[in-house]
Structures are given as C-alpha cells and as structure tokens.
Write a protein that holds these residues in place. Structure first.
Motif, PDB file in Angstrom:
ATOM      1  N   GLU A  16       0.750  -0.891   0.065  1.00 59.33           N
ATOM      2  CA  GLU A  16       0.605  -0.004   0.218  1.00 59.33           C
ATOM      3  C   GLU A  16       0.786   1.327   0.223  1.00 59.33           C
ATOM      4  OE1 GLU A  16      -2.722   2.156   3.389  1.00 59.33           O
ATOM      5  OE2 GLU A  16      -3.715   0.046   2.249  1.00 59.33           O
ATOM      6  N   LEU A  17       1.791   1.602   0.899  1.00 60.05           N
ATOM      7  CA  LEU A  17       2.944   2.545   0.745  1.00 60.05           C
ATOM      8  C   LEU A  17       3.036   2.638  -0.505  1.00 60.05           C
ATOM      9  CD1 LEU A  17       4.586   1.549   4.028  1.00 60.05           C
ATOM     10  CD2 LEU A  17       2.883   3.495   3.383  1.00 60.05           C
ATOM     11  N   LYS A  18       3.849   1.387  -1.438  1.00 58.43           N
ATOM     12  CA  LYS A  18       4.491   1.552  -2.025  1.00 58.43           C
ATOM     13  C   LYS A  18       3.244   1.970  -3.944  1.00 58.43           C
ATOM     14  CE  LYS A  18       8.251  -1.385  -1.426  1.00 58.43           C
ATOM     15  NZ  LYS A  18       8.924  -2.805  -1.338  1.00 58.43           N
ATOM     16  N   SER A  19       2.094   1.783  -3.397  1.00 52.23           N
ATOM     17  CA  SER A  19       1.046   2.093  -4.548  1.00 52.23           C
ATOM     18  C   SER A  19       0.314   2.594  -4.815  1.00 52.23           C
ATOM     19  CB  SER A  19       0.291   0.161  -5.297  1.00 52.23           C
ATOM     20  OG  SER A  19       0.222  -0.012  -4.573  1.00 52.23           O
ATOM     21  N   SER A  20      -0.066   3.575  -2.858  1.00 55.29           N
ATOM     22  CA  SER A  20      -1.792   3.527  -2.993  1.00 55.29           C
ATOM     23  C   SER A  20      -1.546   4.917  -2.874  1.00 55.29           C
ATOM     24  CB  SER A  20      -2.061   3.310  -1.757  1.00 55.29           C
ATOM     25  OG  SER A  20      -3.088   4.317  -1.143  1.00 55.29           O
TER      26      SER A  20
END
Length: 133
Positions: free
Chosen positions: A110-114
């Motif tokens: 999530e941190l990488k894509s959200s």
C-alpha cells in the motif's frame, strides 16, 4: 560541544551539524523505538504503539524503514513452527507472527502504490496489528 565529542570539528574548531551527523548520533534511539513498537504490538498496548509509531515516523527517512524494522522484530520474536530447532520463550506465537507479517506485507504494498497519505496507511495497519478493526 557535541561536534567535538563526535569528532565533527574541522581544523578551525567548528563545523555546522547537518541532518546526517545528527541522525548518526541518534540512530540507536530509533532502533530502541522500533523495539518499543514491536513490544507494544506484541502486548497489544495501543497507546504505547501509537507513541512509538509517531516517534519512528518523525525520524525515519521513509515509512518503509519503519515497516522493515517492525517486520524484523516480529521475525526475531515469533515462535518457530513446531518441530523447529529454535528454542521456546518467544513473545509472539508462530500463528500470530504470520498474521502480523501478512499485515505488514499489505502495508508495504500500500505504501508503494496507494495515493493515501502514508500516515493514514500506517495508523490503519497499526490498528490491524493490534487486533482493532
């Protein structure tokens, strides 16, 4: 003079301390705080976990550093599967360790894509880690 203590003075006797020098001086503090975050998660202590998370996110270059530190803590503390050679005395059961690491893997993604702010993702994951929904 803190610069003299850490050997950061030049021949003229002074040097401005930068972020890197200060971070090097307090790196062990961040490591201790990662340990405190892990202990709070393992003990399901919400207030202590939130406080440790806030301190870590202030110091860390990236929230991924916090996730990695917490994952390392869980891997060290989780009990090994039955039949493993590692000794007992772990603070986290093998099943609980897998649950926690699964949450951290989702947070990492999530941190990488959200597009959500990192702080919101981190707090949501912390509540899941603590068993709060």
């Amino acid at each position: 003079n803190i610069a003299a203590v850490y050997g950061l003075e030049d021949a003229g006797g002074s040097k401005a301390l930068g972020v890197d020098e200060i971070r090097d001086c307090v790196a062990d503090t961040a490591e201790r705080t990662t340990y405190h975050l892990g202990e709070a998660v393992a003990g399901r202590q919400a207030a202590a976990a939130l406080l440790a998370l806030e301190k870590l996110t202030e110091w860390a270059d990236s929230p991924l550093m916090v996730v990695g530190g917490l994952a390392a803590y869980i891997r060290r503390e989780a009990a090994p599967p039955k039949g493993s050679w590692r000794s007992a005395g772990s603070s986290i059961s093998a099943e609980e360790g897998l649950r926690l690491l699964s949450i951290l893997a989702k947070l990492d993604s999530e941190l990488k894509s959200s597009r959500l702010p990192d702080a919101i993702s981190m707090r949501r994951a912390l509540f899941s880690l603590l068993g709060m929904r």
